[in-house]
Design an enzyme around this catalytic site. Structure first.
Site, PDB file in Angstrom:
ATOM      1  N   LYS A  29      69.741  52.777 101.152  1.00 23.28           N
ATOM      2  CA  LYS A  29      69.234  53.425 102.375  1.00 23.28           C
ATOM      3  C   LYS A  29      68.630  52.371 103.298  1.00 23.28           C
ATOM      4  CE  LYS A  29      65.458  56.455 103.879  1.00 23.28           C
ATOM      5  NZ  LYS A  29      64.274  57.208 103.427  1.00 23.28           N
ATOM      6  N   LYS A  84      55.798  61.725 111.804  1.00 24.68           N
ATOM      7  CA  LYS A  84      54.778  61.462 110.799  1.00 24.68           C
ATOM      8  C   LYS A  84      53.406  61.305 111.438  1.00 24.68           C
ATOM      9  CE  LYS A  84      57.878  58.858 107.744  1.00 24.68           C
ATOM     10  NZ  LYS A  84      57.727  59.725 106.574  1.00 24.68           N
ATOM     11  N   ASP A  94      62.486  64.381 109.309  1.00 23.55           N
ATOM     12  CA  ASP A  94      61.899  63.318 108.490  1.00 23.55           C
ATOM     13  C   ASP A  94      62.587  63.221 107.130  1.00 23.55           C
ATOM     14  OD1 ASP A  94      60.191  61.214 107.906  1.00 23.55           O
ATOM     15  OD2 ASP A  94      58.662  62.512 107.039  1.00 23.55           O
ATOM     16  N   GLU A 108      65.573  62.264 106.666  1.00 27.62           N
ATOM     17  CA  GLU A 108      66.760  61.638 107.235  1.00 27.62           C
ATOM     18  C   GLU A 108      67.505  60.743 106.256  1.00 27.62           C
ATOM     19  OE1 GLU A 108      64.453  58.359 106.651  1.00 27.62           O
ATOM     20  OE2 GLU A 108      63.780  60.269 107.455  1.00 27.62           O
ATOM     21  N   ARG A 145      68.481  61.197 103.209  1.00 27.88           N
ATOM     22  CA  ARG A 145      69.586  61.883 102.516  1.00 27.88           C
ATOM     23  C   ARG A 145      70.768  62.121 103.452  1.00 27.88           C
ATOM     24  NH1 ARG A 145      65.476  66.569 101.084  1.00 27.88           N
ATOM     25  NH2 ARG A 145      64.171  64.715 101.183  1.00 27.88           N
TER      26      ARG A 145
END
Length: 520
Positions: free
Chosen positions: A255, A267, A337, A339, A341
């Site tokens: 990732k 966040k 948030d 993101e 995956r």
């Protein structure tokens, strides 16, 4: 930092032209059994006076003594040479030396040492002496350049251990470097250039796809994450061809969210600077490939890095949007948030074209994994028992440990959506498991494992910085796989063997503190 090994007695080792020497002294060794060199006499006297007990972490220091060439000498007890004891001993020894100007260090091991123990000592020493310098105007660079190991007995296994430690440290420190860099010094384009620099060797290749190529592939989930950023995405494809073309490769998917604001689901501000570490999975893939340039094992490895920022501008994907992944499955994005995956699912689909024997994705994915396992073990999820066992064993051997988590189908219930084939998040309960269940949908056609490194990729607080994990675990797994005389998980052909005396790689990273700010 360079490592080498020599066959020397303690009496000869202390005559070497070194700035300092560390002597690792196990509890089972009594001075009377070693001889009458100055260090042994000194240890014997300290023991008689009760100033040096043979227990883990006990230390003696000496400076500029007659008969001992190195200016600094540190004797530290490793007790029974267990992993934690060796780590503690090396950290204690380096604490005694870190203010000294040490460029060349001797590491003498009293008595017998295993290859794993030696690799552990060297990697811990590298970790303790590491210093980040890239964006500092007046950096305090690491003075330590050379470590010379000495033992009374050297074997091919110990020589290979030093070689593996050299490769491991090189990979871990490259992973640390890229994870530690601020996001404006580690954009997707920067990562692509780093990958190309690593993949210059004869057996290596690197291809970098941009927005047009990714759109042509139909990576709608990956593009959705990237659409709010001014920095163009990059899809990095690295290849190491160390075996016959007929051998199915292992695919590592890292990732590469180079900065994660959370997107529209933004966040909170505290500790948001640490979201530069959200590309820790990508950094670990780069680190593994760097180590492969040293080891050149007989196997094929593919590295995939979907790299982008997750930003909240007017073009950013919104909660409730539905996108179509490369696999054709539609995804309702309930939380922007979550993101990681989304970029990984398209990379997993892309991995299928390599007809892999195994696919392992590595990601700072969920705060829930930190709650479950803290900062000690990486979360391991796998749909293949054989692959899971191999990774667990590699973690135990290397000291870069993981723990297998469940993947019961009942956990997928929360991912159901009325408006798409699947939602990208479920409820708060078992968040790390539901994230893995999401990824599992895109990994049905190969042996797959997911490593959630949200708790282990970096430290917070005064010791803030990347750990380089799980480079040690992955390199151990690949090393063992290259030397295994057994069929692959998918391909029927047997893998060629490396030298059977090649030892496994060992590393126990420092344990980072848990952090409050994590992934959704």
């Amino acid at each position: 930092m360079n490592f080498e090994i020599q066959k020397l007695s303690l009496a000869r080792a202390i005559q070497g032209q070194l700035d300092a020497m560390v002597v690792l002294w196990p509890s089972e060794t009594v001075p009377e059994a070693l001889g009458h060199d100055p260090v042994t006499r000194w240890v014997a006297t300290a023991m008689e006076q009760g100033d040096f007990e043979l227990k883990a972490g006990a230390v003696l220091t000496l400076y500029c003594q007659p008969g001992i060439t190195p200016r600094h000498l540190v004797v530290v007890c490793t007790a029974q040479n267990q992993a934690g004891q060796i780590r503690s001993a090396v950290q204690t020894a380096w604490s005694a030396l870190k203010s000294a100007k040490v460029k060349q260090l001797g590491l003498h091991v009293v008595g017998d040492v295993t290859s794993q123990g030696l690799q552990l000592a060297l990697s811990c020493l590298a970790d303790a002496s590491y210093s980040y310098t890239t964006t500092l105007s007046k950096p305090k660079t690491r003075l330590l350049k050379q470590v010379t190991v000495s033992t009374e007995k050297t074997t091919l296994a110990l020589e290979n251990a030093v070689r593996h430690a050299q490769a491991l440290v090189s990979g871990v420190e490259l992973a640390k470097e890229w994870a530690n860099r601020p996001a404006n010094h580690a954009t997707p384009s920067h990562l692509a250039h780093a990958a190309k620099d690593i993949a210059k060797g004869k057996a290596f290749k690197c291809e970098v796809l941009g927005p047009k190529e990714v759109a042509k592939l139909g990576m709608g989930a990956f593009m959705a994450v990237a659409q709010g950023s001014a920095e163009p995405l990059r899809f990095i494809v690295m290849r190491y061809n160390g075996a016959a073309a007929t051998q199915a490769p292992v695919v590592l998917v890292g990732k590469g969210i180079t900065f994660d604001t959370g997107g529209i689901s933004m966040k909170p501000a505290p500790e948001m600077d640490e979201m530069k570490y959200d590309m820790g999975g990508a950094a670990s893939v780069l680190g593994v490939f760097k180590a492969l340039t040293y080891l050149k094992p007989t196997l094929n490895v593919v590295g995939l890095i979907p790299a982008t920022e997750n930003m909240p501008d007017g073009l950013a994907v919104k909660p409730g949007d539905v996108v179509t992944s490369m696999s054709g499955q539609t995804i309702e994005i309930l939380n922007t948030d979550a993101e990681g995956r989304l970029v990984l699912c398209d990379a997993l689909t892309y991995a299928e074209r390599f007809k892999p024997q195994a696919v392992i994705d590595i990601a700072t994915l969920t705060g829930a994994c930190v709650i479950a396992l803290g900062a000690v073990r990486t979360g391991l999820f796998s749909s293949n028992d054989a692959l899971a066992l191999q990774l667990q064993q590699a973690g135990e051997t290397s000291g870069d440990t993981c723990w297998r988590m469940p993947l019961d189908e009942d956990y997928a219930e929360g991912l159901k959506s009325r408006f798409a084939d699947v939602a990208n998040v479920a409820g708060r309960a078992a968040g790390s498991v539901t994230a893995a269940k999401f990824l599992q949908r895109f990994a049905q056609n190969f042996a797959w494992a997911h490593l959630d490194i949200a708790g282990t990729a970096w430290r917070s607080g005064a010791a803030k910085g990347a750990t380089g994990r799980p480079v040690g675990l992955l390199l151990q797994y690949l090393t063992e796989l290259a030397g295994a005389d057994k069929p692959s998980l998918v391909a029927k052909s047997k893998r060629p063997r490396l030298n059977p005396s090649t030892p496994p790689v060992s590393r126990v990273p420092a344990k980072p503190k848990a952090r409050a700010l994590r992934k959704a």
